[in-house]
Design a protein around this motif. Sequence first.
Motif, PDB file in Angstrom:
ATOM      1  N   ARG A   1       0.836  -1.218   0.000  1.00  8.78           N
ATOM      2  CA  ARG A   1       0.000   0.000   0.000  1.00  8.78           C
ATOM      3  C   ARG A   1       0.860   1.253   0.000  1.00  8.78           C
ATOM      4  NH1 ARG A   1      -3.742  -2.788   3.250  1.00  8.78           N
ATOM      5  NH2 ARG A   1      -2.536  -2.257   5.092  1.00  8.78           N
ATOM      6  N   LEU A   2       1.873   1.283   0.868  1.00  5.60           N
ATOM      7  CA  LEU A   2       2.723   2.470   1.007  1.00  5.60           C
ATOM      8  C   LEU A   2       3.530   2.781  -0.254  1.00  5.60           C
ATOM      9  CD1 LEU A   2       4.038   1.973   4.645  1.00  5.60           C
ATOM     10  CD2 LEU A   2       2.436   3.730   3.851  1.00  5.60           C
ATOM     11  N   THR A   3       3.873   1.769  -1.025  1.00  8.83           N
ATOM     12  CA  THR A   3       4.696   1.974  -2.222  1.00  8.83           C
ATOM     13  C   THR A   3       3.873   2.007  -3.507  1.00  8.83           C
ATOM     14  OG1 THR A   3       5.127  -0.399  -2.507  1.00  8.83           O
ATOM     15  CG2 THR A   3       6.704   0.866  -1.152  1.00  8.83           C
ATOM     16  N   GLY A   4       2.564   2.033  -3.379  1.00  9.02           N
ATOM     17  CA  GLY A   4       1.724   2.056  -4.579  1.00  9.02           C
ATOM     18  C   GLY A   4       1.865   0.806  -5.422  1.00  9.02           C
ATOM     19  N   GLY A   5       2.097  -0.317  -4.773  1.00 13.53           N
ATOM     20  CA  GLY A   5       2.179  -1.595  -5.477  1.00 13.53           C
ATOM     21  C   GLY A   5       3.566  -1.967  -5.958  1.00 13.53           C
ATOM     22  N   ARG A   6       4.555  -1.114  -5.703  1.00 15.84           N
ATOM     23  CA  ARG A   6       5.902  -1.410  -6.194  1.00 15.84           C
ATOM     24  C   ARG A   6       6.734  -2.226  -5.221  1.00 15.84           C
ATOM     25  NH1 ARG A   6       4.694   3.646  -7.417  1.00 15.84           N
ATOM     26  NH2 ARG A   6       5.936   4.506  -5.736  1.00 15.84           N
ATOM     27  N   GLY A   7       6.360  -2.267  -3.948  1.00 12.58           N
ATOM     28  CA  GLY A   7       7.164  -2.977  -2.963  1.00 12.58           C
ATOM     29  C   GLY A   7       6.437  -4.160  -2.363  1.00 12.58           C
ATOM     30  N   LEU A   8       7.137  -5.250  -2.231  1.00 15.86           N
ATOM     31  CA  LEU A   8       6.618  -6.462  -1.613  1.00 15.86           C
ATOM     32  C   LEU A   8       7.805  -7.132  -0.924  1.00 15.86           C
ATOM     33  CD1 LEU A   8       3.796  -7.819  -1.602  1.00 15.86           C
ATOM     34  CD2 LEU A   8       4.571  -9.217  -3.503  1.00 15.86           C
ATOM     35  N   PRO A   9       7.959  -6.928   0.404  1.00 15.07           N
ATOM     36  CA  PRO A   9       9.155  -7.434   1.096  1.00 15.07           C
ATOM     37  C   PRO A   9       9.436  -8.918   0.875  1.00 15.07           C
ATOM     38  CG  PRO A   9       7.922  -6.008   2.549  1.00 15.07           C
ATOM     39  CD  PRO A   9       7.089  -6.204   1.308  1.00 15.07           C
ATOM     40  N   SER A  10       8.412  -9.755   0.857  1.00 14.00           N
ATOM     41  CA  SER A  10       8.655 -11.191   0.694  1.00 14.00           C
ATOM     42  C   SER A  10       9.217 -11.514  -0.679  1.00 14.00           C
ATOM     43  CB  SER A  10       7.368 -11.985   0.941  1.00 14.00           C
ATOM     44  OG  SER A  10       6.408 -11.675  -0.043  1.00 14.00           O
ATOM     45  N   ALA A  11       9.033 -10.613  -1.646  1.00 11.40           N
ATOM     46  CA  ALA A  11       9.562 -10.841  -2.992  1.00 11.40           C
ATOM     47  C   ALA A  11      11.087 -10.741  -3.021  1.00 11.40           C
ATOM     48  CB  ALA A  11       8.945  -9.853  -3.981  1.00 11.40           C
ATOM     49  N   ARG A  12      11.705 -10.316  -1.927  1.00 10.14           N
ATOM     50  CA  ARG A  12      13.167 -10.344  -1.840  1.00 10.14           C
ATOM     51  C   ARG A  12      13.655 -11.786  -1.724  1.00 10.14           C
ATOM     52  NH1 ARG A  12      15.604  -6.894  -3.905  1.00 10.14           N
ATOM     53  NH2 ARG A  12      17.390  -7.038  -2.541  1.00 10.14           N
ATOM     54  N   MET A  13      12.785 -12.690  -1.223  1.00  2.11           N
ATOM     55  CA  MET A  13      13.137 -14.103  -1.113  1.00  2.11           C
ATOM     56  C   MET A  13      12.655 -14.872  -2.336  1.00  2.11           C
ATOM     57  SD  MET A  13      12.299 -14.965   2.854  1.00  2.11           S
ATOM     58  CE  MET A  13      10.631 -14.330   2.803  1.00  2.11           C
ATOM     59  N   LEU A  14      11.394 -14.687  -2.668  1.00  2.00           N
ATOM     60  CA  LEU A  14      10.750 -15.379  -3.788  1.00  2.00           C
ATOM     61  C   LEU A  14       9.904 -14.372  -4.547  1.00  2.00           C
ATOM     62  CD1 LEU A  14       9.394 -18.600  -2.039  1.00  2.00           C
ATOM     63  CD2 LEU A  14      11.159 -18.486  -3.775  1.00  2.00           C
ATOM     64  N   PRO A  15       9.695 -14.592  -5.847  1.00  2.00           N
ATOM     65  CA  PRO A  15       8.787 -13.709  -6.566  1.00  2.00           C
ATOM     66  C   PRO A  15       7.413 -13.752  -5.910  1.00  2.00           C
ATOM     67  CG  PRO A  15       9.975 -15.130  -8.076  1.00  2.00           C
ATOM     68  CD  PRO A  15      10.274 -15.622  -6.687  1.00  2.00           C
ATOM     69  N   GLY A  16       6.726 -12.636  -5.935  1.00  2.00           N
ATOM     70  CA  GLY A  16       5.430 -12.587  -5.270  1.00  2.00           C
ATOM     71  C   GLY A  16       4.396 -11.808  -6.055  1.00  2.00           C
ATOM     72  N   VAL A  17       3.164 -12.050  -5.708  1.00  2.00           N
ATOM     73  CA  VAL A  17       2.022 -11.336  -6.270  1.00  2.00           C
ATOM     74  C   VAL A  17       1.062 -11.031  -5.129  1.00  2.00           C
ATOM     75  CG1 VAL A  17       2.185 -12.468  -8.536  1.00  2.00           C
ATOM     76  CG2 VAL A  17       0.711 -13.463  -6.777  1.00  2.00           C
ATOM     77  N   ILE A  18       0.182 -10.086  -5.383  1.00  3.50           N
ATOM     78  CA  ILE A  18      -0.964  -9.881  -4.504  1.00  3.50           C
ATOM     79  C   ILE A  18      -2.156 -10.441  -5.275  1.00  3.50           C
ATOM     80  CG2 ILE A  18      -2.460  -8.227  -3.339  1.00  3.50           C
ATOM     81  CD1 ILE A  18       0.218  -8.142  -2.059  1.00  3.50           C
ATOM     82  N   LEU A  19      -2.739 -11.501  -4.762  1.00  5.34           N
ATOM     83  CA  LEU A  19      -3.899 -12.130  -5.385  1.00  5.34           C
ATOM     84  C   LEU A  19      -5.157 -11.461  -4.861  1.00  5.34           C
ATOM     85  CD1 LEU A  19      -5.192 -14.556  -6.988  1.00  5.34           C
ATOM     86  CD2 LEU A  19      -5.229 -15.744  -4.775  1.00  5.34           C
ATOM     87  N   THR A  20      -5.995 -10.985  -5.775  1.00 10.13           N
ATOM     88  CA  THR A  20      -7.311 -10.482  -5.397  1.00 10.13           C
ATOM     89  C   THR A  20      -8.320 -11.481  -5.928  1.00 10.13           C
ATOM     90  OG1 THR A  20      -6.566  -8.191  -5.508  1.00 10.13           O
ATOM     91  CG2 THR A  20      -8.941  -8.557  -5.522  1.00 10.13           C
ATOM     92  N   SER A  21      -8.981 -12.155  -5.003  1.00  6.26           N
ATOM     93  CA  SER A  21      -9.964 -13.183  -5.360  1.00  6.26           C
ATOM     94  C   SER A  21     -11.278 -12.851  -4.675  1.00  6.26           C
ATOM     95  CB  SER A  21      -9.458 -14.562  -4.935  1.00  6.26           C
ATOM     96  OG  SER A  21      -9.226 -14.602  -3.538  1.00  6.26           O
ATOM     97  N   THR A  22     -12.294 -13.619  -5.002  1.00  5.62           N
ATOM     98  CA  THR A  22     -13.608 -13.454  -4.396  1.00  5.62           C
ATOM     99  C   THR A  22     -13.773 -14.513  -3.318  1.00  5.62           C
ATOM    100  OG1 THR A  22     -14.474 -12.630  -6.486  1.00  5.62           O
ATOM    101  CG2 THR A  22     -16.093 -13.403  -4.865  1.00  5.62           C
ATOM    102  N   GLY A  23     -14.156 -14.089  -2.124  1.00  8.84           N
ATOM    103  CA  GLY A  23     -14.340 -15.016  -1.015  1.00  8.84           C
ATOM    104  C   GLY A  23     -15.344 -16.110  -1.352  1.00  8.84           C
ATOM    105  N   ALA A  24     -14.986 -17.354  -1.062  1.00  6.30           N
ATOM    106  CA  ALA A  24     -15.841 -18.497  -1.398  1.00  6.30           C
ATOM    107  C   ALA A  24     -17.195 -18.419  -0.709  1.00  6.30           C
ATOM    108  CB  ALA A  24     -15.142 -19.802  -1.023  1.00  6.30           C
ATOM    109  N   ARG A  25     -17.217 -17.996   0.541  1.00  4.69           N
ATOM    110  CA  ARG A  25     -18.485 -17.910   1.285  1.00  4.69           C
ATOM    111  C   ARG A  25     -19.045 -16.498   1.315  1.00  4.69           C
ATOM    112  NH1 ARG A  25     -16.822 -21.569   6.392  1.00  4.69           N
ATOM    113  NH2 ARG A  25     -14.798 -20.758   5.800  1.00  4.69           N
ATOM    114  N   SER A  26     -18.171 -15.509   1.498  1.00  2.38           N
ATOM    115  CA  SER A  26     -18.636 -14.132   1.688  1.00  2.38           C
ATOM    116  C   SER A  26     -18.968 -13.430   0.381  1.00  2.38           C
ATOM    117  CB  SER A  26     -17.567 -13.315   2.420  1.00  2.38           C
ATOM    118  OG  SER A  26     -16.446 -13.103   1.571  1.00  2.38           O
TER     119      SER A  26
END
Length: 181
Positions: free
Chosen positions: A48-73
């Motif tokens: 959020r703070l980097t406008g989508g450019r930063g993802l700390p865990s991606a320093r270890m492995l490539p990463g994505v932010i998955l936006t999905s629809t909740g199965a129940r909600s």
Amino acid sequence: MARAAGPGPLRPHPHPLGLRLVQKVSSTRLFAKAAPRVIPALDRAVHRLTGGRGLPSARMLPGVILTSTGARSGLSRRTPLACVPEEGGGWLLIGSDFGRPAHPAWTRNLLAHPDATIDRRGRDIPVTARLLTGAERAAAWQAALAFWPLYAVYRSRVEREIRLFRLTRREPGAAAGAREP
């Protein structure tokens, strides 16, 4: 990040010494207990703070932010995840949940609603997820192990079959739920 020879996944990018340290820490039960709470919260905040450019865990492995629809909600759910980028532009998502006993919620969401979006380096990409089975799953599992050997440690801790999904790009204008013939 260096490309793998021939078809298959791309390789993780940390330096060998750093990679070994990360793998050693990541294989501990304490890490498996704390990581599912700490890493996603940190990833979400930095993302959020980097406008989508930063993802700390991606320093270890490539990463994505998955936006999905909740199965129940039916509500939109954002989940930071490690991924295995595939040559050709797809991604593998591995539902290991650090070797915890239950399937992670995001896997149930993709089973119920396979059309999703990933944020990859600040770009939203519409995708369709497909649960892998049989020989295709076996080949993807071997690619995931070659990419990040700790998936074998996570697998050894659970009795469930770890879910593997292949994400493929969906045309931005394609209706959710629409399938190609």
